[in-house]
Enzyme design. Structure first.
Site, PDB file in Angstrom:
ATOM      1  N   THR A 157      66.889  25.269  57.560  1.00 28.83           N
ATOM      2  CA  THR A 157      66.595  25.318  56.130  1.00 28.83           C
ATOM      3  C   THR A 157      67.928  25.333  55.394  1.00 28.83           C
ATOM      4  O   THR A 157      68.628  26.349  55.373  1.00 28.83           O
ATOM      5  CB  THR A 157      65.761  26.550  55.770  1.00 28.83           C
ATOM      6  OG1 THR A 157      64.551  26.545  56.535  1.00 28.83           O
ATOM      7  CG2 THR A 157      65.407  26.550  54.285  1.00 28.83           C
ATOM      8  N   MET A 201      61.402  20.744  49.368  1.00 27.44           N
ATOM      9  CA  MET A 201      60.016  21.130  49.609  1.00 27.44           C
ATOM     10  C   MET A 201      59.938  22.351  50.511  1.00 27.44           C
ATOM     11  O   MET A 201      59.074  23.217  50.329  1.00 27.44           O
ATOM     12  CB  MET A 201      59.242  19.953  50.226  1.00 27.44           C
ATOM     13  CG  MET A 201      57.738  20.186  50.318  1.00 27.44           C
ATOM     14  SD  MET A 201      56.937  20.392  48.713  1.00 27.44           S
ATOM     15  CE  MET A 201      56.034  21.928  48.979  1.00 27.44           C
ATOM     16  N   LYS A 202      60.838  22.465  51.473  1.00 26.67           N
ATOM     17  CA  LYS A 202      60.854  23.651  52.337  1.00 26.67           C
ATOM     18  C   LYS A 202      61.142  24.908  51.513  1.00 26.67           C
ATOM     19  O   LYS A 202      60.515  25.957  51.714  1.00 26.67           O
ATOM     20  CB  LYS A 202      61.900  23.485  53.445  1.00 26.67           C
ATOM     21  CG  LYS A 202      62.150  24.743  54.294  1.00 26.67           C
ATOM     22  CD  LYS A 202      60.913  25.185  55.062  1.00 26.67           C
ATOM     23  CE  LYS A 202      61.122  26.529  55.752  1.00 26.67           C
ATOM     24  NZ  LYS A 202      61.997  26.453  56.918  1.00 26.67           N
ATOM     25  N   LEU A 203      62.070  24.820  50.587  1.00 19.40           N
ATOM     26  CA  LEU A 203      62.381  25.973  49.738  1.00 19.40           C
ATOM     27  C   LEU A 203      61.197  26.333  48.856  1.00 19.40           C
ATOM     28  O   LEU A 203      60.899  27.513  48.647  1.00 19.40           O
ATOM     29  CB  LEU A 203      63.621  25.676  48.890  1.00 19.40           C
ATOM     30  CG  LEU A 203      64.920  25.411  49.659  1.00 19.40           C
ATOM     31  CD1 LEU A 203      66.044  25.044  48.702  1.00 19.40           C
ATOM     32  CD2 LEU A 203      65.316  26.609  50.522  1.00 19.40           C
TER      33      LEU A 203
END
Length: 284
Positions: free
Chosen positions: A92, A166-168
């Site tokens: 991440t 999008m991961k965040l």
């Protein structure tokens, strides 16, 4: 496809075990090589040697500073034979740093596949992660068979940085849900309702969620051995806050939740599972 793996933390090791179990010929490197002993696979002496021996290389590291170090150190990945290789980064990352990684890897003659994952240790072992991918279409098609060994759902977002952003965003939901559920359970207990019953009722009502289902046993047993630590969710929420600042957009719940995890770290819970935020509401 002969494959390398760097980063044998809780999630990385689970992913490596899954790949081995799926028949992937794996070679690994980790800063602490003792973590690789029980995998029963070959270890490389340094990242440069590793990339030179494999066709594809997974990274799963703590943060973007760790990725930069592994890539650019004196014996880092980019000092090896990178031509035509696939570097699959499941870390991440910071939304700005990840664009640098795309450029650095491309300059080395390799393909950079930005591929952060949603999910933790148990889904990783079961091949049930969700994988978000930003990369050239050619590179994506090449690595897709490998990604399908660790992920049930794969989303191709193509444009550099979108997978990381999008991961965040996902982890805003993850951290916020965990904090809200923890506070609700603690309040229920303070009212005199047993923890088990509070959780059962929440699962039958508004609290029913994948997060509560996955963390239920940890909360009941107060076993907060880490799958995903407080320090990591705090880092991700900090990255998200910086993204919103960059876009000149406010972030409300994310800012509050980030500070709750900062308090957990201040209470020496840094390396406990992020579900241990429950302790803030129950005991402090």
């Amino acid at each position: 496809m002969k494959t390398g793996f760097i980063g044998l933390g809780n999630l990385g090791k689970a992913m490596a075990k899954r790949l081995i179990g799926e028949g992937v010929e794996l070679i690994v490197w980790n800063r602490t090589l003792e973590k690789a002993k029980d995998l029963g696979v070959k270890t490389a002496k340094d990242p440069a040697e590793l990339i030179s021996e494999v066709e594809a290389l997974f990274l799963n590291l703590t943060d973007s500073d760790a990725v930069m170090k592994v890539l650019t150190d004196e014996k880092g990945v980019l000092k090896g034979n990178c031509t035509g290789k696939l570097i699959i980064d499941t870390t991440t990352n910071h939304f700005e740093k990840v664009t640098q990684f795309h450029s650095l890897v491309k300059e080395s003659g390799a393909y950079y596949v930005e591929a952060p994952v949603l999910g933790s240790v148990i889904p990783a072992l079961q091949g049930l992660l969700t994988v978000l991918v930003s990369a050239d279409r050619e590179a994506f098609e090449k690595v897709k068979p490998l990604l399908e060994k660790i992920g049930k759902n794969i989303f191709y977002l193509e444009k550099q940085g979108l997978a990381t952003k999008m991961k965040l965003i996902n982890n805003l939901v993850l951290g916020s849900f965990m904090a809200t559920l923890s506070e609700a359970i603690a309040i229920g207990e303070h009212c005199g309702i047993s923890k088990a019953q509070v959780i059962e009722i929440l699962q039958s009502g508004a609290g029913n969620s994948m997060i509560l289902n996955v963390k239920k046993q940890k909360l009941l047993d107060e076993d907060f051995s880490p799958h995903f630590s407080n320090s990591l969710i705090y880092k991700d929420l900090q990255y998200l806050q910086e993204l919103c600042y960059y876009m000149k957009k406010p972030i409300f719940t994310g800012s509050i939740v980030k500070e709750l995890f900062a308090m957990a770290i201040a209470k020496h819970l840094s390396e406990e599972d992020f579900s241990s935020i429950y302790k803030l509401f129950k005991y402090f």
